[in-house]
Scaffold this motif. Structure first.
Motif, PDB file in Angstrom:
ATOM      1  N   PHE A  39       0.862  -1.171   0.000  1.00  0.00           N
ATOM      2  CA  PHE A  39       0.000   0.000   0.000  1.00  0.00           C
ATOM      3  C   PHE A  39       0.897   1.218   0.000  1.00  0.00           C
ATOM      4  CE2 PHE A  39      -3.195   2.906   1.825  1.00  0.00           C
ATOM      5  CZ  PHE A  39      -4.229   2.623   0.953  1.00  0.00           C
ATOM      6  N   SER A  40       0.610   2.164  -0.863  1.00  0.00           N
ATOM      7  CA  SER A  40       1.445   3.356  -0.965  1.00  0.00           C
ATOM      8  C   SER A  40       0.602   4.605  -0.737  1.00  0.00           C
ATOM      9  CB  SER A  40       2.105   3.407  -2.343  1.00  0.00           C
ATOM     10  OG  SER A  40       1.114   3.585  -3.339  1.00  0.00           O
ATOM     11  N   SER A  41       1.292   5.718  -0.561  1.00  0.00           N
ATOM     12  CA  SER A  41       0.570   6.981  -0.360  1.00  0.00           C
ATOM     13  C   SER A  41      -0.167   7.384  -1.644  1.00  0.00           C
ATOM     14  CB  SER A  41       1.530   8.083   0.077  1.00  0.00           C
ATOM     15  OG  SER A  41       2.529   8.279  -0.913  1.00  0.00           O
ATOM     16  N   ASP A  42       0.358   7.000  -2.801  1.00  0.00           N
ATOM     17  CA  ASP A  42      -0.340   7.288  -4.057  1.00  0.00           C
ATOM     18  C   ASP A  42      -1.667   6.538  -4.125  1.00  0.00           C
ATOM     19  OD1 ASP A  42       1.726   8.914  -4.866  1.00  0.00           O
ATOM     20  OD2 ASP A  42       2.749   7.311  -5.981  1.00  0.00           O
ATOM     21  N   ALA A  43      -1.660   5.290  -3.669  1.00  0.00           N
ATOM     22  CA  ALA A  43      -2.906   4.518  -3.657  1.00  0.00           C
ATOM     23  C   ALA A  43      -3.908   5.135  -2.690  1.00  0.00           C
ATOM     24  CB  ALA A  43      -2.620   3.069  -3.276  1.00  0.00           C
ATOM     25  N   LEU A  44      -3.422   5.650  -1.563  1.00  0.00           N
ATOM     26  CA  LEU A  44      -4.299   6.313  -0.598  1.00  0.00           C
ATOM     27  C   LEU A  44      -4.904   7.580  -1.191  1.00  0.00           C
ATOM     28  CD1 LEU A  44      -5.472   6.522   2.240  1.00  0.00           C
ATOM     29  CD2 LEU A  44      -3.396   7.709   2.925  1.00  0.00           C
ATOM     30  N   MET A  45      -4.104   8.364  -1.875  1.00  0.00           N
ATOM     31  CA  MET A  45      -4.611   9.597  -2.504  1.00  0.00           C
ATOM     32  C   MET A  45      -5.631   9.267  -3.594  1.00  0.00           C
ATOM     33  SD  MET A  45      -3.337  12.048  -0.873  1.00  0.00           S
ATOM     34  CE  MET A  45      -3.683  13.442  -1.909  1.00  0.00           C
ATOM     35  N   THR A  46      -5.355   8.270  -4.392  1.00  0.00           N
ATOM     36  CA  THR A  46      -6.288   7.862  -5.449  1.00  0.00           C
ATOM     37  C   THR A  46      -7.600   7.379  -4.845  1.00  0.00           C
ATOM     38  OG1 THR A  46      -4.420   7.198  -6.824  1.00  0.00           O
ATOM     39  CG2 THR A  46      -6.579   6.347  -7.438  1.00  0.00           C
ATOM     40  N   ALA A  47      -7.516   6.600  -3.767  1.00  0.00           N
ATOM     41  CA  ALA A  47      -8.721   6.099  -3.114  1.00  0.00           C
ATOM     42  C   ALA A  47      -9.514   7.233  -2.484  1.00  0.00           C
ATOM     43  CB  ALA A  47      -8.355   5.064  -2.055  1.00  0.00           C
ATOM     44  N   ALA A  48      -8.820   8.195  -1.879  1.00  0.00           N
ATOM     45  CA  ALA A  48      -9.507   9.325  -1.246  1.00  0.00           C
ATOM     46  C   ALA A  48     -10.214  10.183  -2.292  1.00  0.00           C
ATOM     47  CB  ALA A  48      -8.518  10.156  -0.450  1.00  0.00           C
TER      48      ALA A  48
END
Length: 125
Positions: A39-48
């Motif tokens: 899990f990466s911060s990019d995936a978190l931003m995309t999900a948000a």
């Protein structure tokens, strides 16, 4: 009863897989399988940015292994409680133990049920 429970515990992953297939899920249980989660911060931003459904899906994908293991533990406890009932060691009801076992399979598949429930309740589009 002892023979049935013994056979269940000898092939517990296969019992879980059969239960998943019976309930219409595709998850597979196994012993010793390595499950790596990234899990990466990019995936978190995309999900948000994708809204609540994408955020929930991303969170459930990260914790998929936890939910699968915890659900299998609940199924195990349901079988052990039913065995205790058969021996007279506890006074739990068979219905409660069956509900506990089915709920364990539902917890195992939280990553499928969570987003589907949100869609069914029309909380997301």
């Amino acid at each position: 009863m002892m023979i049935l429970v013994g056979a269940t515990f000898l092939s517990f992953p296969e019992f879980l897989n059969m239960g998943n297939r019976t309930l219409g899920f595709e998850g597979n249980a196994g012993i010793g399988a390595s499950s790596k989660v990234s899990f990466s911060s990019d995936a978190l931003m995309t999900a948000a940015q994708g809204g609540p459904l994408a955020a929930l899906t991303a969170i459930l994908n990260v914790f998929h292994v936890y939910f699968a293991a915890y659900g299998a533990l609940i199924v195990y406890f349901a079988i052990v409680r039913q065995m205790g009932r058969a021996k007279g060691a506890n006074n739990s009801s068979t219905g409660l133990n069956m509900v506990m076992g089915i709920a364990g399979f539902l917890v195992m598949n939280a990553d499928v049920l969570g987003p589907a429930l949100l869609k069914e309740l029309k909380l997301v589009q």
